[in-house]
Design a protein around this motif. Structure first.
Motif, mmCIF file in Angstrom:
data_model
loop_
_atom_site.group_PDB
_atom_site.id
_atom_site.type_symbol
_atom_site.label_atom_id
_atom_site.label_comp_id
_atom_site.label_asym_id
_atom_site.label_seq_id
_atom_site.Cartn_x
_atom_site.Cartn_y
_atom_site.Cartn_z
ATOM 1 N N GLU A 13 0.669 -1.244 0.086
ATOM 2 C CA GLU A 13 -0.029 0.098 -0.125
ATOM 3 C C GLU A 13 1.084 1.112 -0.012
ATOM 4 O O GLU A 13 0.450 2.366 -0.734
ATOM 5 N N HIS A 17 0.834 3.954 -3.092
ATOM 6 C CA HIS A 17 0.130 5.257 -2.967
ATOM 7 C C HIS A 17 1.019 6.141 -2.351
ATOM 8 O O HIS A 17 0.694 7.373 -2.057
ATOM 9 N N ASN A 172 -3.435 10.048 -5.909
ATOM 10 C CA ASN A 172 -3.214 8.746 -5.285
ATOM 11 C C ASN A 172 -4.111 7.801 -5.691
ATOM 12 O O ASN A 172 -3.822 6.648 -5.491
ATOM 13 N N SER A 173 -5.410 8.225 -5.847
ATOM 14 C CA SER A 173 -6.292 7.038 -6.464
ATOM 15 C C SER A 173 -7.285 7.486 -7.603
ATOM 16 O O SER A 173 -7.508 8.757 -7.388
ATOM 17 N N GLU A 182 -7.991 11.695 -2.528
ATOM 18 C CA GLU A 182 -6.750 11.749 -1.977
ATOM 19 C C GLU A 182 -7.127 11.468 -0.405
ATOM 20 O O GLU A 182 -8.197 11.516 -0.110
ATOM 21 N N SER A 205 -0.784 8.100 -14.221
ATOM 22 C CA SER A 205 -0.691 7.299 -12.860
ATOM 23 C C SER A 205 -0.373 5.702 -13.339
ATOM 24 O O SER A 205 -0.708 5.261 -14.250
ATOM 25 N N LYS A 209 -2.975 2.105 -9.145
ATOM 26 C CA LYS A 209 -3.756 2.968 -8.708
ATOM 27 C C LYS A 209 -5.277 3.195 -9.246
ATOM 28 O O LYS A 209 -6.129 3.838 -8.656
ATOM 29 N N SER A 212 -9.141 2.301 -7.397
ATOM 30 C CA SER A 212 -8.738 2.558 -5.854
ATOM 31 C C SER A 212 -9.414 4.004 -5.502
ATOM 32 O O SER A 212 -9.468 4.744 -6.354
ATOM 33 N N GLN A 214 -9.912 6.904 -2.128
ATOM 34 C CA GLN A 214 -9.578 7.400 -0.640
ATOM 35 C C GLN A 214 -10.601 8.287 -0.281
ATOM 36 O O GLN A 214 -11.705 8.354 -0.692
#
Length: 248
Positions: A13, A17, A172-173, A182, A205, A209, A212, A214
């Motif tokens: 993880e 990320h 981030n995702s 994020e 990206s 990622k 996914s 956040q």
């Protein structure tokens, strides 16, 4: 789950990320926050990640000596960066967020290319310094010490006066229905402002990622003009995105 298995999940993880929150990992592993805190401490002591308040970050996330960085999936990120560089043109105003994929893009920008780069990322500004034809404008403000990105009112005010030709927005995702997300509220506000400050938004990206999510939302997928991954644009993983945005 055995401790070694928990450690592997945590490391995966963090590598994907760049940063994880203790509470999110506890929920993912279905263990107590205290267990995750001990696991993170052990991994920190073994020099496999860096423990920070509330979670952990990858070893390659917050140092700007590029040669010594431990960057996850560097080959994939280099491929993405090469695709991204093909979008750059002489005289453009370019906006670069932080992240290790954008750092690789900054490293690979040809030294002869005359462009203006705005960035709130200290590592990216430093990476661009040796390139004589790039005008670097650092978007100053309070620095988030984990990501080494400026946050707060100063960068938001500066971005409100900018209209870049192209923005490379590190994420981030990303998820077809949840959008771009994020884990840090202040970085979310910064990236929202970067989108508003750009004529074209490109998200580079790695495929890990994809799909996914956040806790905090930056934008819907259709606010992005182009998604660049290391995959072929016809890859099945990307088909749910191609309906709304360009793929590369």
């Amino acid at each position: 789950m055995l401790k070694e298995e928990r450690h592997q999940v945590i490391l995966n993880e963090v590598r994907i990320h760049n940063k994880v929150l203790l509470t999110d990992i506890a929920e993912l592993l279905k263990v107590s926050p205290d267990t995750v805190r001990r696991d993170i401490k052990e991994l920190h002591d073994a020099n496999k990640l860096k423990r920070v308040h509330g979670g952990a970050i990858s070893l390659g996330f917050n140092h700007y000596n590029y040669a010594n960085r431990e960057i996850y999936s560097l080959e994939k990120k280099s491929k993405i960066a090469e695709k991204g560089i093909s979008l750059l043109k002489e005289g453009q105003v370019v906006l670069l967020s932080g992240g290790t994929t954008n750092l690789e893009l900054a490293r690979l920008i040809p030294p002869y290319l005359k462009i203006t780069c705005f960035t709130p990322s200290l590592p990216i500004a430093v990476q661009l310094l040796p390139k004589p034809n790039i005008e670097i404008i650092f978007i100053g403000g309070r620095i988030n010490k984990d990501s080494q990105i400026t946050i707060g009112g100063g960068p938001l005010a500066a971005l409100s006066e900018l209209k870049a030709d192209i923005c490379f927005l590190g994420v981030n995702s990303i998820h077809p229905s949840d959008g771009v997300t994020e884990f840090d509220w202040e970085i979310v506000q910064l990236k929202k402002a970067m989108i508003k400050a750009s004529k074209k938004v490109v998200v580079p990206s790695i495929s890990e990622k994809i799909n996914s999510a956040q806790r905090y939302k930056i934008c819907d997928v259709d606010a992005i003009d182009l998604l660049i991954t290391e995959l072929d644009k016809k890859d099945p993983l990307l088909q749910s995105y191609g309906k709304n945005i360009g793929l590369m």
